[in-house]
Design an enzyme around this catalytic site. Sequence first.
Site, mmCIF file in Angstrom:
data_model
loop_
_atom_site.group_PDB
_atom_site.id
_atom_site.type_symbol
_atom_site.label_atom_id
_atom_site.label_comp_id
_atom_site.label_asym_id
_atom_site.label_seq_id
_atom_site.Cartn_x
_atom_site.Cartn_y
_atom_site.Cartn_z
ATOM 1 N N CYS A 259 33.485 29.575 38.392
ATOM 2 C CA CYS A 259 34.307 30.940 38.174
ATOM 3 C C CYS A 259 33.799 31.830 37.151
ATOM 4 C CB CYS A 259 35.601 30.619 37.886
ATOM 5 S SG CYS A 259 36.147 29.015 38.612
ATOM 6 N N ARG A 288 32.535 16.955 35.393
ATOM 7 C CA ARG A 288 33.819 16.828 34.848
ATOM 8 C C ARG A 288 33.922 15.523 34.469
ATOM 9 N NH1 ARG A 288 37.531 20.294 39.317
ATOM 10 N NH2 ARG A 288 36.214 22.237 39.106
ATOM 11 N N GLN A 306 30.678 21.510 44.479
ATOM 12 C CA GLN A 306 31.800 22.176 45.302
ATOM 13 C C GLN A 306 31.163 23.227 45.968
ATOM 14 O OE1 GLN A 306 33.791 23.809 41.510
ATOM 15 N NE2 GLN A 306 35.683 23.135 42.407
ATOM 16 N N ASP A 308 32.452 26.134 46.854
ATOM 17 C CA ASP A 308 33.217 27.175 46.133
ATOM 18 C C ASP A 308 33.305 28.551 46.501
ATOM 19 O OD1 ASP A 308 35.148 27.683 44.100
ATOM 20 O OD2 ASP A 308 33.849 27.448 42.426
ATOM 21 N N HIS A 310 34.794 32.645 45.472
ATOM 22 C CA HIS A 310 35.769 33.513 44.841
ATOM 23 C C HIS A 310 35.895 34.791 45.543
ATOM 24 C CE1 HIS A 310 34.594 30.833 41.536
ATOM 25 N NE2 HIS A 310 35.763 30.745 41.601
ATOM 26 N N LYS A 390 49.346 29.201 44.915
ATOM 27 C CA LYS A 390 48.232 28.768 45.893
ATOM 28 C C LYS A 390 48.705 28.035 46.954
ATOM 29 C CE LYS A 390 48.247 24.246 43.740
ATOM 30 N NZ LYS A 390 47.785 22.944 43.448
ATOM 31 N N HIS A 436 40.327 32.148 44.158
ATOM 32 C CA HIS A 436 39.536 30.899 44.149
ATOM 33 C C HIS A 436 39.552 30.055 45.410
ATOM 34 C CE1 HIS A 436 39.114 30.627 39.466
ATOM 35 N NE2 HIS A 436 40.469 31.252 39.574
HETATM 36 ZN ZN ZN Z 1 37.093 29.280 40.542
#
Ligand code: ZN
Length: 569
Positions: A259, A288, A306, A308, A310, A390, A436
């Site tokens: 992000c 992580r 990921q 991912d 945005h 979410k 996200h």
């Molecule tokens: Zn994010």
Amino acid sequence: MLAAALCRLFPGIQLDIGPATETGFYYDVDYSRKLTPDDFPAIQAEMERIVAADYPFERVEVSRGEAERLLRESGQTRFKLERLADIPEGEPIIFYRCGDFIDLCRGPHLRRTGDVKAFQLTSVAGSYYRGDERNVMLQRIYGVARESREALESWLRQLEEAQKRDHRKLGRELDLFSVQEAVGPGLIHWHPKGARIRAVIEAFWREAHFRGGYDLLYTPHIGQAGLWQTSGHLDFYRENMYAPMTIDETAYYVKPMNCPFHVQIYKSKKRSYRDLPLRWAELGTVYRYEDSGVVHGLLRVRGFTQDDAHIFCTPEQIEEEAARTVRFALNIWRTFGFDEVTAYLSTRPAKAVGEPARWEQATASLESALCREGLPYRRDEGGGAFYGPKIDLKVRDAIGREWQTTTVQFDFNLPERFDLVFTGADGREHRPYMVHRALLGSLERFFGILIEHYAGAFPLWLAPEQVRVLPVSEKQSGVAADLERRLREAGIRTRLDASAEKIGARIRDAQLEKIPYMAVVGAREALQGTVAVRCRTRGDLGPMSTEQFLAMLQEEAESRSAVPRVAKR
Ligand code: ZN
């Protein structure tokens, strides 16, 4: 009840602890001989007798001195005295009594043993006392418990099926991926066949995103401490991050999330309402911290990519963007063969950042997106993160298990922390909405789910090897090599197996490797310029011309069908 039965059957057995698990229970014990599944019928029968006796579970609170006396009296001194010593001074010491059995146990328990409806012992495994390998190895007996006989049977069937499909087992057998001891736990190596599948997934993913109005980004793997300070990760996410490295006297962290980098690209120039929405996706590799004890195959790892994205948009756009995101996710899941999706909507918790009006608008947009797609959903009131509401999607796999996958998460925090703005039609500066979205979750975890969903038998479009070309004898190897080259040049993933083994054995090998099609070339096929086609699931499809075969393969692969499209000829 397991412990009580063990004490009756195996005098002198030493009990450690026996908690409930998500699916049942276990007990750790030490005994003079190895207990095996051959002992299970006797143990199970003794447990059934305890159920039939319908003893009440009686909670007894005692003093420390009384507790020691009870443990000595019942002969449980080896581990239980140490467990008793673990209970801090001033905390209640609780025993549960059930018939003639008494055990140091925090509880709670059922009312009576007769309330137990269905259980079964499943396995026994070694387990170090207190999880420490320097300690004595105990025997851990596992069992499952369910609310009814039928529920237990269906659970056991699922368990058996799940073991057959275990992605770690199939990953090894089909040579898809590995974790290497020399490298470290939770770090995945994609072998050629697994990498082939990943390349297909990624290509499809990219194409779908471009068609869906997304742009792609690539961002670095490390960033300075200041970035993670501003984003809040160093304050709220530090325990999941690895220790920093120093470059030119500045601390850099390996990214646990993408992000902040996307936010930097947003901030790289002035944004107007005319630029929005911005939909930016990245296959971003993050690291992580996970305890080495909980890493598990592809499902729980320390490094992963990921999928991912945005989305930055104006308040007027959020309803449409939320709906688009959900629709997009559903289409992707269906393409991969997952038709059953349920949704969870998490709303504002007591402690939250962001204006209540923004929360309301964002939550309403998510809810309306779910309604528009006709998705069944449950509301988790107050279950949202402090920075926004979410949606979570869960998909059901081929054997009925649910997997948490897609997350569509609003964020009122990062735009604030990084002071993101856009110039509105009124010429003034406004705060954009930020969402996200991780769709498949991570490629590693998704691959694990996919392997188990298909039990390693991937549909044609995903299969690492789509066609195995098999000459019946050496005489046809030239014709077969031509066929293999022709298929390969047409974009089919294929391999020639012209080894000296009998054709039956080579067909069996291809079947074991779960290759969708086998193209067998014998004397007649070589003469006629045809190929005898065998399908992994449908058996012999008979002879067809190379053109017919190729057209059939291309049609099936392009349709991304989960099942073979051709009928027997
Ligand atoms: Zn994010």
